[in-house]
Scaffold this motif. Sequence first.
Motif, short mmCIF file in Angstrom:
data_model
loop_
_atom_site.label_atom_id
_atom_site.label_comp_id
_atom_site.label_asym_id
_atom_site.label_seq_id
_atom_site.Cartn_x
_atom_site.Cartn_y
_atom_site.Cartn_z
N GLY A 1 -3.93 -2.16 -0.47
CA GLY A 1 -3.46 -2.07 -1.84
C GLY A 1 -2.41 -3.13 -2.14
N TYR A 2 -2.20 -3.36 -3.42
CA TYR A 2 -1.18 -4.30 -3.90
C TYR A 2 -0.23 -3.58 -4.84
N LEU A 3 1.06 -3.76 -4.63
CA LEU A 3 2.04 -3.39 -5.66
C LEU A 3 2.21 -4.54 -6.63
N ILE A 4 2.08 -5.77 -6.10
CA ILE A 4 2.16 -6.97 -6.93
C ILE A 4 0.86 -7.75 -6.71
N PRO A 5 -0.20 -7.39 -7.43
CA PRO A 5 -1.51 -7.99 -7.15
C PRO A 5 -1.62 -9.42 -7.66
N PRO A 6 -2.36 -10.26 -6.94
CA PRO A 6 -2.67 -11.59 -7.45
C PRO A 6 -3.66 -11.48 -8.61
N ALA A 7 -3.83 -12.58 -9.30
CA ALA A 7 -4.74 -12.60 -10.45
C ALA A 7 -6.13 -12.13 -10.04
N GLY A 8 -6.68 -11.21 -10.83
CA GLY A 8 -8.03 -10.74 -10.56
C GLY A 8 -8.10 -9.52 -9.67
N GLN A 9 -6.98 -9.10 -9.08
CA GLN A 9 -6.95 -7.93 -8.20
C GLN A 9 -6.27 -6.78 -8.93
N VAL A 10 -6.87 -5.60 -8.90
CA VAL A 10 -6.34 -4.48 -9.68
C VAL A 10 -6.12 -3.23 -8.82
N ILE A 11 -6.19 -3.35 -7.49
CA ILE A 11 -6.02 -2.18 -6.63
C ILE A 11 -4.53 -1.89 -6.47
N ASP A 12 -4.09 -0.75 -7.03
CA ASP A 12 -2.67 -0.41 -7.03
C ASP A 12 -2.30 0.37 -5.77
N GLY A 13 -1.04 0.25 -5.38
CA GLY A 13 -0.55 0.99 -4.22
C GLY A 13 -0.25 0.05 -3.08
N GLN A 14 0.90 0.22 -2.47
CA GLN A 14 1.33 -0.69 -1.42
C GLN A 14 0.57 -0.45 -0.12
N SER A 15 0.20 -1.53 0.55
CA SER A 15 -0.50 -1.42 1.84
C SER A 15 0.42 -0.84 2.90
N SER A 16 -0.21 -0.20 3.90
CA SER A 16 0.58 0.44 4.96
C SER A 16 -0.18 0.44 6.27
N LEU A 17 0.57 0.69 7.34
CA LEU A 17 0.01 1.00 8.66
C LEU A 17 0.54 2.38 9.02
N ARG A 18 -0.34 3.29 9.46
CA ARG A 18 0.04 4.68 9.67
C ARG A 18 -0.41 5.20 11.04
N LYS A 19 0.36 6.11 11.57
CA LYS A 19 -0.03 6.93 12.70
C LYS A 19 -0.14 8.35 12.16
N VAL A 20 -1.28 9.02 12.39
CA VAL A 20 -1.58 10.25 11.69
C VAL A 20 -1.95 11.37 12.67
N ASP A 21 -1.43 12.55 12.42
CA ASP A 21 -1.83 13.74 13.19
C ASP A 21 -3.22 14.16 12.74
N LEU A 22 -4.17 14.19 13.67
CA LEU A 22 -5.55 14.49 13.33
C LEU A 22 -5.70 15.87 12.70
N THR A 23 -5.09 16.88 13.29
CA THR A 23 -5.30 18.26 12.87
C THR A 23 -4.76 18.53 11.47
N THR A 24 -3.58 17.99 11.16
CA THR A 24 -2.95 18.29 9.87
C THR A 24 -3.16 17.21 8.83
N GLY A 25 -3.51 16.00 9.27
CA GLY A 25 -3.62 14.88 8.34
C GLY A 25 -2.28 14.30 7.94
N LYS A 26 -1.20 14.81 8.53
CA LYS A 26 0.14 14.35 8.17
C LYS A 26 0.47 13.02 8.84
N VAL A 27 1.16 12.16 8.12
CA VAL A 27 1.59 10.87 8.64
C VAL A 27 2.84 11.08 9.49
N VAL A 28 2.80 10.67 10.75
CA VAL A 28 3.94 10.83 11.64
C VAL A 28 4.73 9.53 11.81
N LYS A 29 4.13 8.42 11.46
CA LYS A 29 4.83 7.13 11.49
C LYS A 29 4.15 6.21 10.49
#
Length: 357
Positions: free
Chosen positions: A150-178
């Motif tokens: 995702g982009y918070l500040i998208p370049p011209a022609g890009q409209v996907i909102d939301g900042q990119s991330s890297l996540r570590k996730v608990d499988l059972t709960t779906g909760k982000v732990v890092k």
Amino acid sequence: MKHKFKVLLAAVLFVCGCNEHKQDSGISISPEAGTTFKSGDNVEIKAHYPSGSKPDSVVYLIDSVKIASKKDSSALSLKTDTMPLGPRVITAKVYQGGKSQDISTNIVLLPAKPPVEYTYKVEKVFPHDTTSYTEGLLFEDGYLYESGGGYLIPPAGQVIDGQSSLRKVDLTTGKVVKKVMLDPKVFGEGISIIGDKIVQLTYLEKIIYVYDKNTFKLLSTAPFNVGVEGWGMCFDGKKLYMDDKTNRIFFLDKNTYRQTGYIDVFDDKGAVNEINELEYIDGKLYANVFTKDEIIVIDPKTGAVLERIDLSNLYPEDKRNPEANVLNGIAYDKATGRIFITGKKWNKLFQVSFMKK
């Protein structure tokens, strides 16, 4: 589109150049340009000469690599069982009277068999964070690792909102732990784990991010000049695989991220484009195809599509949560053999098994 147009234009100019050469010299070559063959077929290559003319010798090349030479005008039988799939340029370098002429044609090599059709069984369903526009998905040490684009500040022609991330996730709960957020101007894509590091592609920025796997501290960045864009990535323990929205999958050195080779992905009908998220499972490449509810299984040596998994009923569009986008995300638990599948902003992650239809 511009890239495809350039390739098409180059092919047209190449064929035109061959035709002009044929007319000037009177020498031609078969098979006809664009002829399709199946892997394993024997292709008869033959240079044809004007009446009363014969060569001193002929050297044959495939994609500029010498494969044979002859002292006469007899045909050459080319075995294709070990050749890469896709377009192959065949050249006859004809020597006559101390001079040489290059006469070229091209063939398209496709897999010998159609993909085996597979379906699936849902073993379990887990929750998935709907804020993640899933671009890369891995499972290791009991956790999911996920790259969200995702982009918070998208370049011209890009409209996907939301900042990119890297996540570590608990499988059972779906909760982000890092979680770590990327530069608001950068779109995160495929990821791979190499030892104690996580490597993350970017979409248009041509940058690779390298993190400490345990702390998510950014260790370094590296440029990459491979492909049209950065899409999916996976690791087989020795080299990285990366795709770029076409039907090409590149091999990258795991330390320098420089290209070391590639395969082009074809089924028995032709090129399979828009290869997306990748996972390496038991010696094969599993890949999402962008906007399609299917996974293809690819031979990493030849690029042939071996299997196609129909996932059209896994999570139908009319049943998905309102934020949900396309199917994208394959993760493999080596310890148990479990396979996990999700999509961009899906609220569910599915544990599945595959079987023939």
